[in-house]
Design a protein around this motif. Sequence first.
Motif, mmCIF file in Angstrom:
data_model
loop_
_atom_site.group_PDB
_atom_site.id
_atom_site.type_symbol
_atom_site.label_atom_id
_atom_site.label_comp_id
_atom_site.label_asym_id
_atom_site.label_seq_id
_atom_site.Cartn_x
_atom_site.Cartn_y
_atom_site.Cartn_z
ATOM 1 N N ALA A 223 -4.498 12.755 3.431
ATOM 2 C CA ALA A 223 -3.396 12.074 2.761
ATOM 3 C C ALA A 223 -2.237 13.040 2.564
ATOM 4 O O ALA A 223 -2.430 14.202 2.204
ATOM 5 N N LEU A 224 -1.057 12.542 2.805
ATOM 6 C CA LEU A 224 0.147 13.317 2.569
ATOM 7 C C LEU A 224 0.899 12.715 1.393
ATOM 8 O O LEU A 224 0.842 11.507 1.167
ATOM 9 N N SER A 225 1.591 13.565 0.663
ATOM 10 C CA SER A 225 2.451 13.084 -0.411
ATOM 11 C C SER A 225 3.639 14.016 -0.529
ATOM 12 O O SER A 225 3.572 15.182 -0.153
ATOM 13 N N LEU A 226 4.708 13.495 -1.048
ATOM 14 C CA LEU A 226 5.912 14.295 -1.254
ATOM 15 C C LEU A 226 5.729 15.107 -2.529
ATOM 16 O O LEU A 226 5.577 14.537 -3.613
#
Length: 129
Positions: free
Chosen positions: A2-5
Amino acid sequence: MALSLHAFTLVVPDYDAAIAFYVGKVGFTLIQDTKLSEAKRWVLIAASADAACHILLARADGAEQQAAIGNQTGGRVGFFLHSDDFDADYARMMAAGVTFEETARSEPYGKVAVWRDPWGNRWDLLQLT
C-alpha cells in the motif's frame, strides 16, 4: 503493498514565521522540528496530530526557490483543508487573522471559502457534503 502520501513541501521564506502562521493562526500541529545544520531544519506540520499527510516547511534556498514562495501552484488554489465543522473553523481562523479572499459559499460538493497564507499560497477551507 500500500502506498500513501506522507508529506509534501511548502517553500517558505522563514521556518519560524511559517510555524507561527500555520500553527499559531491556522491551528495546525507541529509534528517535528529538527535542526539539520546551521541553515536547514526538518519541519513537519499537519492539520492535526493524527493526520496521515504532513507538510514539510522548507526554507527557500536560492533565487529560484525564493521566486516560488507563494506561487507554487501558479496562482491556483493548490491546497485543501477539510473541516468537519466548517462554521466553527471559519470563525476561529477569521478571529486569528487568517485572510479569506471571500465569504463562505455553498457548492455542489460542499461548503467552501478560499484563504491564503501571508506569502500568497491559496487554500480552500471546505466541508464536503
